[in-house]
Design a protein around this motif. Sequence first.
Motif, mmCIF file in Angstrom:
data_model
loop_
_atom_site.group_PDB
_atom_site.id
_atom_site.type_symbol
_atom_site.label_atom_id
_atom_site.label_comp_id
_atom_site.label_asym_id
_atom_site.label_seq_id
_atom_site.Cartn_x
_atom_site.Cartn_y
_atom_site.Cartn_z
ATOM 1 N N THR A 20 0.856 -1.180 0.000
ATOM 2 C CA THR A 20 0.000 0.000 0.000
ATOM 3 C C THR A 20 0.895 1.234 0.000
ATOM 4 O OG1 THR A 20 -0.158 -0.067 2.420
ATOM 5 C CG2 THR A 20 -1.954 -1.080 1.173
ATOM 6 N N ILE A 39 -8.698 2.773 0.425
ATOM 7 C CA ILE A 39 -7.736 1.883 -0.242
ATOM 8 C C ILE A 39 -7.694 2.076 -1.761
ATOM 9 C CG2 ILE A 39 -9.261 -0.110 -0.555
ATOM 10 C CD1 ILE A 39 -5.638 -0.278 0.719
ATOM 11 N N VAL A 43 -2.990 0.589 -3.764
ATOM 12 C CA VAL A 43 -2.265 -0.684 -3.766
ATOM 13 C C VAL A 43 -1.406 -0.695 -5.021
ATOM 14 C CG1 VAL A 43 -2.466 -3.196 -3.897
ATOM 15 C CG2 VAL A 43 -4.058 -1.891 -2.467
ATOM 16 N N ASP A 58 -4.577 -13.029 2.102
ATOM 17 C CA ASP A 58 -4.811 -11.840 2.924
ATOM 18 C C ASP A 58 -4.978 -12.303 4.364
ATOM 19 O OD1 ASP A 58 -5.309 -9.257 3.729
ATOM 20 O OD2 ASP A 58 -7.149 -9.012 2.580
ATOM 21 N N THR A 66 -9.745 -4.250 0.745
ATOM 22 C CA THR A 66 -8.330 -4.427 0.401
ATOM 23 C C THR A 66 -8.148 -5.586 -0.566
ATOM 24 O OG1 THR A 66 -7.677 -3.526 2.549
ATOM 25 C CG2 THR A 66 -6.007 -4.769 1.336
#
Length: 90
Positions: A20, A39, A43, A58, A66
Amino acid sequence: MGLVEDAPVVRLDVAAVLRTTAGVRDSVGLSSAARERNIAGRVRLTSAGPAGEVLLVDDIVTTGATAREAVRVLRAAGAAVSAVLTLAYV
């Protein structure tokens, strides 16, 4: 004879290719919509996108913001994301 002996061999390469960027704030207490905005576009790939089929891992999913953004970035780089594996769901 046994399950292990009959199992196909699967080769996995593990690569940390996503990060990120600055500006992503802690999402604790944010609504789903606020998490998406937090977000979105933040990314990035750290290296060339992975070739072939990808299993995204994740650590935790709350709203999925995300994971969705990570899948979007990987697919945009040409990766074939087949699934997202999550270790915890809240």
